[in-house]
Design a protein around this motif. Structure first.
Motif, mmCIF file in Angstrom:
data_model
loop_
_atom_site.group_PDB
_atom_site.id
_atom_site.type_symbol
_atom_site.label_atom_id
_atom_site.label_comp_id
_atom_site.label_asym_id
_atom_site.label_seq_id
_atom_site.Cartn_x
_atom_site.Cartn_y
_atom_site.Cartn_z
ATOM 1 N N GLN A 70 3.087 0.463 52.243
ATOM 2 C CA GLN A 70 3.157 1.923 52.328
ATOM 3 C C GLN A 70 1.783 2.547 52.143
ATOM 4 O OE1 GLN A 70 5.971 3.778 49.658
ATOM 5 N NE2 GLN A 70 5.123 5.826 49.975
ATOM 6 N N ALA A 71 1.031 2.072 51.157
ATOM 7 C CA ALA A 71 -0.295 2.628 50.903
ATOM 8 C C ALA A 71 -1.241 2.363 52.060
ATOM 9 C CB ALA A 71 -0.868 2.043 49.613
ATOM 10 N N THR A 72 -1.109 1.203 52.688
ATOM 11 C CA THR A 72 -1.997 0.868 53.807
ATOM 12 C C THR A 72 -1.840 1.845 54.960
ATOM 13 O OG1 THR A 72 -1.905 -1.478 53.193
ATOM 14 C CG2 THR A 72 -2.649 -0.961 55.421
ATOM 15 N N GLY A 73 -0.655 2.410 55.119
ATOM 16 C CA GLY A 73 -0.433 3.343 56.213
ATOM 17 C C GLY A 73 -0.493 4.808 55.837
ATOM 18 N N ALA A 74 -0.524 5.124 54.525
ATOM 19 C CA ALA A 74 -0.418 6.531 54.128
ATOM 20 C C ALA A 74 -1.511 7.003 53.183
ATOM 21 C CB ALA A 74 0.946 6.777 53.468
ATOM 22 N N LEU A 166 -5.778 -3.301 46.341
ATOM 23 C CA LEU A 166 -6.008 -3.791 44.987
ATOM 24 C C LEU A 166 -5.623 -2.743 43.947
ATOM 25 C CD1 LEU A 166 -9.423 -5.558 45.606
ATOM 26 C CD2 LEU A 166 -7.328 -6.694 44.868
ATOM 27 N N ALA A 167 -5.940 -1.481 44.228
ATOM 28 C CA ALA A 167 -5.578 -0.416 43.286
ATOM 29 C C ALA A 167 -4.067 -0.302 43.144
ATOM 30 C CB ALA A 167 -6.178 0.910 43.751
ATOM 31 N N VAL A 168 -3.345 -0.438 44.259
ATOM 32 C CA VAL A 168 -1.881 -0.395 44.197
ATOM 33 C C VAL A 168 -1.353 -1.567 43.374
ATOM 34 C CG1 VAL A 168 0.227 -0.628 45.564
ATOM 35 C CG2 VAL A 168 -1.608 0.868 46.346
ATOM 36 N N ALA A 169 -1.881 -2.770 43.651
ATOM 37 C CA ALA A 169 -1.430 -3.947 42.909
ATOM 38 C C ALA A 169 -1.765 -3.818 41.426
ATOM 39 C CB ALA A 169 -2.070 -5.202 43.495
ATOM 40 N N ASP A 170 -2.955 -3.291 41.128
ATOM 41 C CA ASP A 170 -3.357 -3.103 39.732
ATOM 42 C C ASP A 170 -2.411 -2.136 39.021
ATOM 43 O OD1 ASP A 170 -4.935 -1.472 37.591
ATOM 44 O OD2 ASP A 170 -6.092 -3.301 37.813
ATOM 45 N N ALA A 171 -2.143 -0.984 39.660
ATOM 46 C CA ALA A 171 -1.247 -0.002 39.057
ATOM 47 C C ALA A 171 0.158 -0.572 38.881
ATOM 48 C CB ALA A 171 -1.204 1.262 39.915
ATOM 49 N N TYR A 172 0.595 -1.366 39.858
ATOM 50 C CA TYR A 172 1.935 -1.953 39.766
ATOM 51 C C TYR A 172 2.009 -2.947 38.610
ATOM 52 C CZ TYR A 172 6.147 -4.499 41.099
ATOM 53 O OH TYR A 172 7.380 -5.098 41.086
ATOM 54 N N VAL A 173 0.989 -3.786 38.471
ATOM 55 C CA VAL A 173 0.967 -4.746 37.365
ATOM 56 C C VAL A 173 0.950 -4.013 36.027
ATOM 57 C CG1 VAL A 173 -0.456 -6.501 36.216
ATOM 58 C CG2 VAL A 173 -0.043 -6.642 38.676
ATOM 59 N N ALA A 242 1.534 6.997 42.731
ATOM 60 C CA ALA A 242 2.032 7.930 43.739
ATOM 61 C C ALA A 242 0.902 8.442 44.626
ATOM 62 C CB ALA A 242 2.746 9.100 43.057
ATOM 63 N N VAL A 243 -0.237 8.774 44.025
ATOM 64 C CA VAL A 243 -1.385 9.266 44.801
ATOM 65 C C VAL A 243 -1.884 8.183 45.750
ATOM 66 C CG1 VAL A 243 -3.768 10.073 44.639
ATOM 67 C CG2 VAL A 243 -2.052 10.949 43.052
ATOM 68 N N LEU A 244 -1.936 6.944 45.291
ATOM 69 C CA LEU A 244 -2.356 5.847 46.152
ATOM 70 C C LEU A 244 -1.425 5.683 47.345
ATOM 71 C CD1 LEU A 244 -3.292 3.200 43.435
ATOM 72 C CD2 LEU A 244 -4.878 4.326 45.003
ATOM 73 N N LEU A 245 -0.155 5.990 47.146
ATOM 74 C CA LEU A 245 0.830 5.867 48.220
ATOM 75 C C LEU A 245 0.878 7.094 49.114
ATOM 76 C CD1 LEU A 245 3.782 4.332 46.160
ATOM 77 C CD2 LEU A 245 2.101 3.124 47.559
ATOM 78 N N PHE A 252 7.790 11.181 43.046
ATOM 79 C CA PHE A 252 7.784 9.716 43.101
ATOM 80 C C PHE A 252 8.205 9.130 41.772
ATOM 81 C CE2 PHE A 252 5.551 5.726 42.206
ATOM 82 C CZ PHE A 252 6.011 4.941 43.247
ATOM 83 N N SER A 253 8.999 8.089 41.832
ATOM 84 C CA SER A 253 9.374 7.358 40.617
ATOM 85 C C SER A 253 9.614 5.904 40.975
ATOM 86 C CB SER A 253 10.625 7.964 39.970
ATOM 87 O OG SER A 253 11.749 7.817 40.838
ATOM 88 N N LEU A 254 9.293 5.044 40.049
ATOM 89 C CA LEU A 254 9.507 3.607 40.228
ATOM 90 C C LEU A 254 10.361 3.128 39.070
ATOM 91 C CD1 LEU A 254 8.738 1.127 41.976
ATOM 92 C CD2 LEU A 254 6.892 0.704 40.350
ATOM 93 N N ALA A 255 11.529 2.624 39.399
ATOM 94 C CA ALA A 255 12.466 2.209 38.362
ATOM 95 C C ALA A 255 11.851 1.127 37.489
ATOM 96 C CB ALA A 255 13.754 1.697 39.000
#
Length: 483
Positions: A70-74, A166-173, A242-245, A252-255
């Motif tokens: 999603q982040a790669t396209g948005a 990488l920023a998305v993966a970092d935030a997710y971790v 959310a900003v990265l996406l 935006f929310s992530l369960a």
């Protein structure tokens, strides 16, 4: 006679094949024969993500994969980099247009006269063709420089894309790590509540002091306040993700997840890998392409010392009225070459050449520095991964010891052999050990992300650089095709 007339044309086309300036060769740069901290790595089976450059799929987390896609396209930062890439492509086309003929057409009508005499209409339609043959390769060097700049922009786009991923993966971790810590605190709160209940019963039975009850309640309440702090940190990470996406944070929310999915080991790195992988890092590719562009600009500066040949051809129809132009009796035409050479420029061309040479030297130094920094990043990341793995093993042993000690102390307290101070101390030690273990698990994942960044976002040697590094985002390119 005919042969004599062909001689100038042969000479002209022969000169058009000349190119002044140095031909480009990739500068030599540092390389590494082996990694110092590459010990202990275990190979993994071939994975589909290796050939696709989709390094994040190595973590085997469907949610992470969806977020990165999603982040790669948005992502808007990535959209800016993609726009700069399209600008570099347009600049390349501009450079190539300089070597093609230009055709100008004009149609004009005027009415003019003098005092005391009548006025008359004058209409004219003309067509002019102008072409400057690229005798010394100046335009071709400009195209060469533009091509290198376009490639550098593509590498910068790939670097921006990798940084976003990488920023998305970092935030997710970070988010999942906070979820794990939240689950740990909730389990600890349940254990602390049991301690409070036990202490209150012993106090009522006259076995424990009132101070033990207060201490147990204080310990539980202190941990409860930390739960709110975790929630605050998670909200901040969720907003950053959310900003990265490219989404509005409030929408935006992530369960939350109870535990972080297990992650596979990263592929082993054979000794011959470093130089090849470093060469495909986006920043190194961009630096090398800047060297190529600077090298081509030296040729452009050298060609400025040589004369320019221009071929001109024009024709015009002249008449009184526009509608009569094609029947006009006056037809004017001209055809001929012109040769121009700057005789004196106050040292401008010499300064331009020296500037081009200095810029080339600076770009070479920048390229070599980028390679050195890439080697440093990989070595540092490998060391961090290896050392964190060893530290995690020791921490796991510490957690086991702390849990055993807590069980022993709880039994002794239930038997009235020790005060609650020892129970509180044992519980705190166990909680700290578990939190440290979670932090180490998080740090190992972040170190793996750092290693992915240091290696340019992948480990596959057979993946072509042009597809793996410099290809623009298909999603972003498709978006602008529809505009």
């Amino acid at each position: 006679m005919k042969l004599r007339n062909l001689v100038p044309a042969v000479v002209l086309f022969g000169l058009a094949g000349c190119m002044v300036g140095p031909d480009y060769h990739t500068p030599e740069a540092a390389s590494a024969e082996a990694w110092r901290h590459n010990d202990g790595w275990q190979p993994v089976p071939e994975q589909p993500w290796l050939a696709q450059g989709r390094w994040w799929e190595a973590f085997e987390d469907a949610t992470l994969t969806a977020l990165v896609d999603q982040a790669t396209g948005a992502n808007q930062t990535l959209a800016q980099a993609e726009a700069r890439y399209r600008g570099a492509e347009a600049a390349l086309r501009q450079a190539g247009a300089a070597g093609r003929p230009t055709v100008d057409g004009t149609v004009a009508t005027t009415r003019a006269g003098t005092a005391g005499e009548g006025a008359a209409w004058d209409s004219r339609a003309s067509l002019a063709v102008r072409w400057m043959p690229d005798l010394w390769g100046q335009v071709r060097r400009q195209v060469e420089a533009g091509t290198a700049q376009r490639d550098a922009s593509a590498a910068e786009l790939a670097g921006a894309r990798l940084a976003v991923q990488l920023a998305v993966a970092d935030a997710y971790v970070q988010l999942r790590s906070l979820d794990q810590e939240q689950a740990l605190l909730e389990a600890s709160l349940a254990a602390y509540a049991k301690s409070v209940s036990l202490t209150e019963r012993q106090y009522q039975a006259g076995v424990a002091a009132r101070s033990d009850v207060i201490q147990a309640q204080t310990q539980r309440q202190s941990l409860q306040t930390q739960v709110h702090d975790l929630a605050r940190r998670r909200a901040a990470q969720e907003a950053a993700l959310a900003v990265l996406l490219g989404e509005v944070p409030s929408a935006f929310s992530l369960a939350a997840a109870e535990q972080l999915p297990s992650l596979p080991s990263l592929p082993s790195l054979p000794p011959s890998l470093p130089a090849v992988l470093i060469a495909r890092r986006p920043d190194v590719v961009a630096a090398e392409r800047q060297v190529a562009a600077a090298n081509a600009r030296i040729g452009v500066a050298q060609a400025a010392w040589l004369p320019n040949l221009t071929l001109n051809a024009s024709g015009a129809l002249v008449g009184e009225r526009i509608e009569d132009l094609f029947n006009a009796p006056a037809r004017v035409w001209s055809l001929g070459p012109s040769l121009a050479q700057t005789l004196f420029d106050g040292g401008l061309r010499r300064a331009q050449k020296e500037t081009a040479l200095a810029d080339y030297d600076a770009q070479v130094a920048g390229y070599r520095q980028a390679v050195l920094e890439g080697l440093r990043d990989v070595e540092t990341a490998l060391a961090e991964v290896a050392l964190l793995r060893r530290k995690a093993d020791d921490q796991a042993a510490l957690v086991t010891l702390a849990e055993d000690n807590e069980r022993v102390v709880n039994r002794r307290y239930a038997s009235g052999l020790v005060s609650f101070i020892e129970v509180a101390s044992a519980q705190t030690t166990t909680l700290d050990a578990r939190r440290s273990a979670l932090a180490l698990e998080r740090d190992q994942l972040l170190a793996s992300l750092t290693l992915a960044a240091a290696l340019g976002g992948g480990w596959n040697l057979d993946d072509p650089v042009v597809q793996h590094i410099t290809a623009p985002s298909a999603a972003l390119m498709e978006r602008h095709k529809t505009k």
